[in-house]
Scaffold this motif. Sequence first.
Motif, PDB file in Angstrom:
ATOM      1  N   PHE A 196       0.842  -1.195   0.000  1.00  0.00           N
ATOM      2  CA  PHE A 196       0.000   0.000   0.000  1.00  0.00           C
ATOM      3  C   PHE A 196       0.874   1.239   0.000  1.00  0.00           C
ATOM      4  N   SER A 197       0.384   2.240  -0.702  1.00  0.00           N
ATOM      5  CA  SER A 197       1.235   3.366  -1.096  1.00  0.00           C
ATOM      6  C   SER A 197       1.457   4.390  -0.002  1.00  0.00           C
ATOM      7  N   LYS A 198       0.578   4.453   0.952  1.00  0.00           N
ATOM      8  CA  LYS A 198       0.705   5.500   1.948  1.00  0.00           C
ATOM      9  C   LYS A 198       0.846   4.912   3.341  1.00  0.00           C
TER      10      LYS A 198
ATOM     11  N   ALA B 237      -7.259  -1.750   8.408  1.00  0.00           N
ATOM     12  CA  ALA B 237      -7.273  -3.201   8.259  1.00  0.00           C
ATOM     13  C   ALA B 237      -7.126  -3.545   6.775  1.00  0.00           C
ATOM     14  N   ILE B 238      -6.592  -4.704   6.513  1.00  0.00           N
ATOM     15  CA  ILE B 238      -6.429  -5.177   5.143  1.00  0.00           C
ATOM     16  C   ILE B 238      -7.130  -6.522   4.995  1.00  0.00           C
ATOM     17  N   GLY B 239      -7.854  -6.647   3.921  1.00  0.00           N
ATOM     18  CA  GLY B 239      -8.513  -7.917   3.631  1.00  0.00           C
ATOM     19  C   GLY B 239      -8.071  -8.474   2.296  1.00  0.00           C
ATOM     20  N   TRP B 240      -8.075  -9.771   2.190  1.00  0.00           N
ATOM     21  CA  TRP B 240      -7.818 -10.446   0.915  1.00  0.00           C
ATOM     22  C   TRP B 240      -9.121 -11.084   0.446  1.00  0.00           C
ATOM     23  N   PHE B 241      -9.396 -10.891  -0.830  1.00  0.00           N
ATOM     24  CA  PHE B 241     -10.596 -11.442  -1.449  1.00  0.00           C
ATOM     25  C   PHE B 241     -10.184 -12.155  -2.733  1.00  0.00           C
ATOM     26  N   ARG B 242     -11.047 -13.035  -3.188  1.00  0.00           N
ATOM     27  CA  ARG B 242     -10.787 -13.664  -4.478  1.00  0.00           C
ATOM     28  C   ARG B 242     -12.098 -13.795  -5.249  1.00  0.00           C
ATOM     29  N   GLN B 243     -11.944 -13.805  -6.565  1.00  0.00           N
ATOM     30  CA  GLN B 243     -13.112 -13.978  -7.422  1.00  0.00           C
ATOM     31  C   GLN B 243     -12.747 -14.886  -8.573  1.00  0.00           C
ATOM     32  N   ALA B 244     -13.417 -16.003  -8.634  1.00  0.00           N
ATOM     33  CA  ALA B 244     -13.222 -16.951  -9.719  1.00  0.00           C
ATOM     34  C   ALA B 244     -14.197 -16.619 -10.847  1.00  0.00           C
TER      35      ALA B 244
ATOM     36  N   ALA C  66      -7.679  -5.212  -0.085  1.00  0.00           N
ATOM     37  CA  ALA C  66      -8.458  -4.007   0.130  1.00  0.00           C
ATOM     38  C   ALA C  66      -8.163  -3.444   1.515  1.00  0.00           C
ATOM     39  N   ALA C  67      -8.312  -2.142   1.660  1.00  0.00           N
ATOM     40  CA  ALA C  67      -8.058  -1.466   2.930  1.00  0.00           C
ATOM     41  C   ALA C  67      -9.340  -0.841   3.440  1.00  0.00           C
TER      42      ALA C  67
ATOM     43  N   THR D  95     -17.272  -3.303   3.404  1.00  0.00           N
ATOM     44  CA  THR D  95     -16.664  -2.534   4.495  1.00  0.00           C
ATOM     45  C   THR D  95     -15.318  -1.939   4.107  1.00  0.00           C
ATOM     46  N   TYR D  96     -14.834  -2.272   2.922  1.00  0.00           N
ATOM     47  CA  TYR D  96     -13.513  -1.811   2.508  1.00  0.00           C
ATOM     48  C   TYR D  96     -13.616  -0.605   1.586  1.00  0.00           C
ATOM     49  N   ARG D  97     -12.660   0.286   1.728  1.00  0.00           N
ATOM     50  CA  ARG D  97     -12.716   1.576   1.037  1.00  0.00           C
ATOM     51  C   ARG D  97     -11.814   1.606  -0.201  1.00  0.00           C
TER      52      ARG D  97
END
Length: 122
Positions: free
Chosen positions: A24-26, A33-40, A97-98, A108-110
């Motif tokens: 993340f850049s900043k 918080a950071i989340g990991w998601f996936r999409q098949a 996502a953050a 919930t992620y921005r």
Amino acid sequence: QVQLVESGGGLVQPGGSLRLSCVFSKSSLDNYAIGWFRQAPGKEREGISCISSRGDWTWTSDSVKDRFTISRDNAENTVYLQINNLKPEDTAVYSCAAGPIPTLTSRTYRYWGQGTQVTVSP
């Protein structure tokens, strides 16, 4: 401008491992918080794992918790997702996502990254 950039995806054989990175850049995202998601293909986005801003609390989906591990290094502005014993059904685009709180709910992620493709095939 806030940016999240994923890397580490690729083509791997079943049983292999990958470590995905989310940079993340900043430094202000240290408080996110950071989340990991996936999409098949043809499927809805799925929440996989999340970690609190300080890295002291994590949650991983029951479906993958024996193979996926999330961690973060705020000094490096990076969150990792270690994936072991990869299976063909893990094939998907993985995105980080953050957001203000660690959840597996995408709304919930921005801020979102563009994603990295993981393909598991013999």
